[in-house]
Design a protein around this motif. Structure first.
Motif, mmCIF file in Angstrom:
data_model
loop_
_atom_site.group_PDB
_atom_site.id
_atom_site.type_symbol
_atom_site.label_atom_id
_atom_site.label_comp_id
_atom_site.label_asym_id
_atom_site.label_seq_id
_atom_site.Cartn_x
_atom_site.Cartn_y
_atom_site.Cartn_z
ATOM 1 N N CYS A 175 4.222 4.365 -4.815
ATOM 2 C CA CYS A 175 3.985 3.151 -4.032
ATOM 3 C C CYS A 175 3.198 3.468 -2.758
ATOM 4 O O CYS A 175 3.078 4.626 -2.363
ATOM 5 C CB CYS A 175 5.303 2.451 -3.707
ATOM 6 S SG CYS A 175 6.207 3.152 -2.323
ATOM 7 N N GLU A 176 2.709 2.440 -2.105
ATOM 8 C CA GLU A 176 1.916 2.617 -0.888
ATOM 9 C C GLU A 176 2.738 3.248 0.224
ATOM 10 O O GLU A 176 2.264 4.121 0.946
ATOM 11 C CB GLU A 176 1.362 1.269 -0.425
ATOM 12 C CG GLU A 176 0.309 0.711 -1.345
ATOM 13 C CD GLU A 176 -0.135 -0.689 -0.952
ATOM 14 O OE1 GLU A 176 0.133 -1.120 0.198
ATOM 15 O OE2 GLU A 176 -0.747 -1.358 -1.801
ATOM 16 N N ARG A 177 3.978 2.815 0.363
ATOM 17 C CA ARG A 177 4.860 3.332 1.407
ATOM 18 C C ARG A 177 5.050 4.843 1.227
ATOM 19 O O ARG A 177 4.917 5.605 2.172
ATOM 20 C CB ARG A 177 6.204 2.603 1.321
ATOM 21 C CG ARG A 177 7.147 2.883 2.436
ATOM 22 C CD ARG A 177 8.466 2.134 2.268
ATOM 23 N NE ARG A 177 8.313 0.696 2.245
ATOM 24 C CZ ARG A 177 9.323 -0.155 2.323
ATOM 25 N NH1 ARG A 177 10.570 0.273 2.409
ATOM 26 N NH2 ARG A 177 9.110 -1.461 2.287
ATOM 27 N N CYS A 178 5.365 5.251 0.011
ATOM 28 C CA CYS A 178 5.533 6.682 -0.263
ATOM 29 C C CYS A 178 4.207 7.425 -0.096
ATOM 30 O O CYS A 178 4.181 8.550 0.415
ATOM 31 C CB CYS A 178 6.089 6.910 -1.666
ATOM 32 S SG CYS A 178 7.855 6.556 -1.815
ATOM 33 N N GLY A 179 3.122 6.817 -0.507
ATOM 34 C CA GLY A 179 1.810 7.438 -0.333
ATOM 35 C C GLY A 179 1.501 7.693 1.133
ATOM 36 O O GLY A 179 0.986 8.759 1.493
ATOM 37 N N ASP A 180 1.845 6.741 1.995
ATOM 38 C CA ASP A 180 1.627 6.909 3.435
ATOM 39 C C ASP A 180 2.504 8.024 3.998
ATOM 40 O O ASP A 180 2.065 8.812 4.836
ATOM 41 C CB ASP A 180 1.895 5.599 4.179
ATOM 42 C CG ASP A 180 0.858 4.529 3.897
ATOM 43 O OD1 ASP A 180 -0.217 4.845 3.342
ATOM 44 O OD2 ASP A 180 1.129 3.353 4.237
ATOM 45 N N THR A 181 3.750 8.095 3.519
ATOM 46 C CA THR A 181 4.643 9.162 3.965
ATOM 47 C C THR A 181 4.102 10.521 3.529
ATOM 48 O O THR A 181 4.113 11.480 4.307
ATOM 49 C CB THR A 181 6.076 8.954 3.426
ATOM 50 O OG1 THR A 181 6.573 7.710 3.912
ATOM 51 C CG2 THR A 181 7.000 10.082 3.864
ATOM 52 N N GLY A 182 3.614 10.614 2.308
ATOM 53 C CA GLY A 182 3.050 11.874 1.810
ATOM 54 C C GLY A 182 1.885 12.347 2.646
ATOM 55 O O GLY A 182 1.791 13.534 2.997
ATOM 56 N N ALA A 183 0.985 11.426 2.979
ATOM 57 C CA ALA A 183 -0.176 11.790 3.803
ATOM 58 C C ALA A 183 0.275 12.252 5.191
ATOM 59 O O ALA A 183 -0.237 13.245 5.725
ATOM 60 C CB ALA A 183 -1.134 10.611 3.910
ATOM 61 N N LEU A 184 1.240 11.550 5.771
ATOM 62 C CA LEU A 184 1.769 11.919 7.078
ATOM 63 C C LEU A 184 2.396 13.315 7.024
ATOM 64 O O LEU A 184 2.139 14.154 7.887
ATOM 65 C CB LEU A 184 2.822 10.897 7.524
ATOM 66 C CG LEU A 184 3.557 11.231 8.800
ATOM 67 C CD1 LEU A 184 3.602 10.007 9.696
ATOM 68 C CD2 LEU A 184 4.974 11.689 8.498
#
Length: 127
Positions: free
Chosen positions: A18-27
């Motif tokens: 999901c987008e939320r998890c994708g953002d966390t991964g990038a962070l």
């Protein structure tokens, strides 16, 4: 060299997250790079491990663990909640609530970098 392990758990459905998890991964990828630049000279390496979860374990999705402990266990000011995650709902084909992190009056869908950094620094004793 001492190491600190950040474990990040995320939903994976049909090779997508999901987008939320994708953002966390990038962070997390960027944060680990910064932490290593700061901590390696002090003899500490920060590692990132990603754990893919199926739909049956979505309650664990977007969790961050540092040396095996949940971020919210290391940071007592965190209040874990939930809200609708449209991206997970799209991946799973039905509405889905996902974890949030509350700090004071703010609710975060992606754990703030400063919270993770504080927890890593406490665990490593390097910052």
């Amino acid at each position: 060299m001492k190491s600190v392990e950040i474990e990040w758990r995320r939903l994976v459905q049909d090779s997508a997250t999901c987008e939320r998890c994708g953002d966390t991964g990038a962070l997390l990828e960027q944060l680990v790079e910064w932490l290593n630049a700061e901590c390696r000279p002090r003899g500490i390496e920060v590692k990132l491990e990603t754990v893919a979860l199926g739909p049956g374990r979505i309650a664990e999705s977007n969790q961050v663990r540092i040396d095996g402990q949940l971020l919210e266990q290391l940071q007592p000011q965190i209040i874990v909640g939930q809200n609708d995650c449209a991206s997970c709902g799209e991946l799973l084909g039905h509405p889905q609530d996902c974890p949030t992190i509350g700090v004071g009056d703010e609710i975060h869908e992606v754990p703030p970098a400063w919270l993770i950094r504080q927890a890593v620094c406490r665990s490593a004793g390097c910052c």
